[in-house]
Design a protein around this motif. Structure first.
Motif, PDB file in Angstrom:
ATOM      1  N   ARG A 270       0.835  -1.194   0.000  1.00  0.00           N
ATOM      2  CA  ARG A 270       0.000   0.000   0.000  1.00  0.00           C
ATOM      3  C   ARG A 270       0.871   1.245   0.000  1.00  0.00           C
ATOM      4  NH1 ARG A 270      -5.316  -1.527  -1.158  1.00  0.00           N
ATOM      5  NH2 ARG A 270      -5.300  -3.754  -0.680  1.00  0.00           N
TER       6      ARG A 270
ATOM      7  N   SER B 170      -3.968   7.636   5.613  1.00  0.00           N
ATOM      8  CA  SER B 170      -4.377   8.234   4.343  1.00  0.00           C
ATOM      9  C   SER B 170      -5.252   9.460   4.575  1.00  0.00           C
ATOM     10  CB  SER B 170      -5.137   7.216   3.500  1.00  0.00           C
ATOM     11  OG  SER B 170      -5.597   7.815   2.307  1.00  0.00           O
TER      12      SER B 170
ATOM     13  N   VAL C   8       0.254   3.793   1.742  1.00  0.00           N
ATOM     14  CA  VAL C   8       0.315   4.201   3.142  1.00  0.00           C
ATOM     15  C   VAL C   8       1.109   3.160   3.921  1.00  0.00           C
ATOM     16  CG1 VAL C   8      -1.014   4.859   5.167  1.00  0.00           C
ATOM     17  CG2 VAL C   8      -1.944   5.299   2.895  1.00  0.00           C
TER      18      VAL C   8
ATOM     19  N   THR D  22      -6.124   3.092   5.548  1.00  0.00           N
ATOM     20  CA  THR D  22      -6.147   3.318   4.100  1.00  0.00           C
ATOM     21  C   THR D  22      -7.313   4.173   3.627  1.00  0.00           C
ATOM     22  OG1 THR D  22      -7.405   1.276   3.708  1.00  0.00           O
ATOM     23  CG2 THR D  22      -4.991   1.114   3.705  1.00  0.00           C
TER      24      THR D  22
END
Length: 280
Positions: free
Chosen positions: A186, A208, A188, A254
């Motif tokens: 990811r 995020s 993040v 996220t």
């Protein structure tokens, strides 16, 4: 090693440690990820670095034409950047050292890590190629250069062995007991651990600042609560935050729907789901 100088920032080997010697052209520093920016001078040069993950996995890197600090903070392959917590930098005073010499030394340190730790996270060179024979044949160095590199390798090994309890401290072992995980694949970057049936996202994990169109309402509300309570600021967790499940934690990090049992990974690359299925 003659004229060895050791500085312990907090009086113990668990904090930042810097080392140098009158008889070596290498200085060393062990510093936590969150303090990297405070040691620009100690990391402002070419060299070799180790990134520590959990309490038994190591990534080995070399700077090429860059400095140690900039190379450490640049992007690495896989999930290394989300999971490493401490760096060991070995800075060379010889700024003319070549890329081939650095690769030679990196290869030797990969061989050392394969032999002394649970996992070497460096994928190139491959383990089968981390040998003295391969180094002398592959990197096209003169006899004098090989001898110089081998002296540098001895100095790095000496610095590593100065740590009385090894390069992984008692604090790192506590992280192992906490079952440290990181978010897989990811943008993040976040770390977490399990404690008392709660899933704890660690301080300094990224958060995020945007949400996907499919972000569940309860996730949106929890994210807003975290911001309002000051537990998240400027896209980062200010403190450890507990969640009822790995999926809720991943979704809040996220800003969208998430299967936390698949997304959170242990240092060996296995997900929570895989660990549960195989019982280890």
């Amino acid at each position: 090693m003659r004229g060895l100088k050791i500085y312990l920032a907090d009086g113990t080997y668990n904090g930042t440690v810097t080392m140098s010697s009158d008889s070596s052209k290498i200085s060393a520093i062990r510093v936590a990820k969150e303090n990297i920016q405070d040691y620009e001078n100690e990391l402002d040069g070419p060299g070799i670095y180790l990134l520590l993950v959990g309490s038994d996995a190591v990534y080995v890197g070399q700077t090429g034409l860059d400095t140690i600090q900039r190379r450490i903070m640049n992007t690495h392959s896989g999930d290394i950047d989300a999971s490493w917590h401490t760096a060991l930098g070995f800075k060379f005073t010889d700024s003319t050292i070549s890329s081939n010499e650095l690769q030679f030394i990196e290869n030797a340190m990969c061989e050392y890590v394969h032999a002394h730790f649970n996992k070497c996270l460096t994928t190139s060179p491959q383990k089968a190629n981390c040998t003295k024979t391969f180094r002398k044949r592959h990197y096209h160095l003169s006899g004098v250069q090989v001898h110089t590199c081998e002296n540098y390798i001895q100095d790095i090994n000496f610095y590593i062995n100065v740590f009385p309890d090894g390069i992984f401290t008692s604090a790192d072992n506590e992280e192992k007991d906490k079952k440290m995980l990181h978010l897989a694949g990811r943008k993040v970057k976040a770390t977490a651990y399990v404690s008392d049936n709660q899933f704890i996202v660690c301080k300094n994990s990224e958060f995020s600042t945007t949400e996907t169109p499919s972000c569940p309402k309860y996730v949106h509300e929890r994210r807003q609560e975290l911001i309002a309570e000051g537990k998240v600021n400027d896209g980062r967790f200010i403190e450890d935050v507990s969640f009822g499940s790995p999926s809720t934690a991943a979704a809040c990090v996220t800003g969208g729907s998430a299967n936390g049992r698949q997304m959170w990974l242990y240092p060996d690359g296995k997900s929570i789901k895989e660990k549960e299925e195989f019982g280890r």
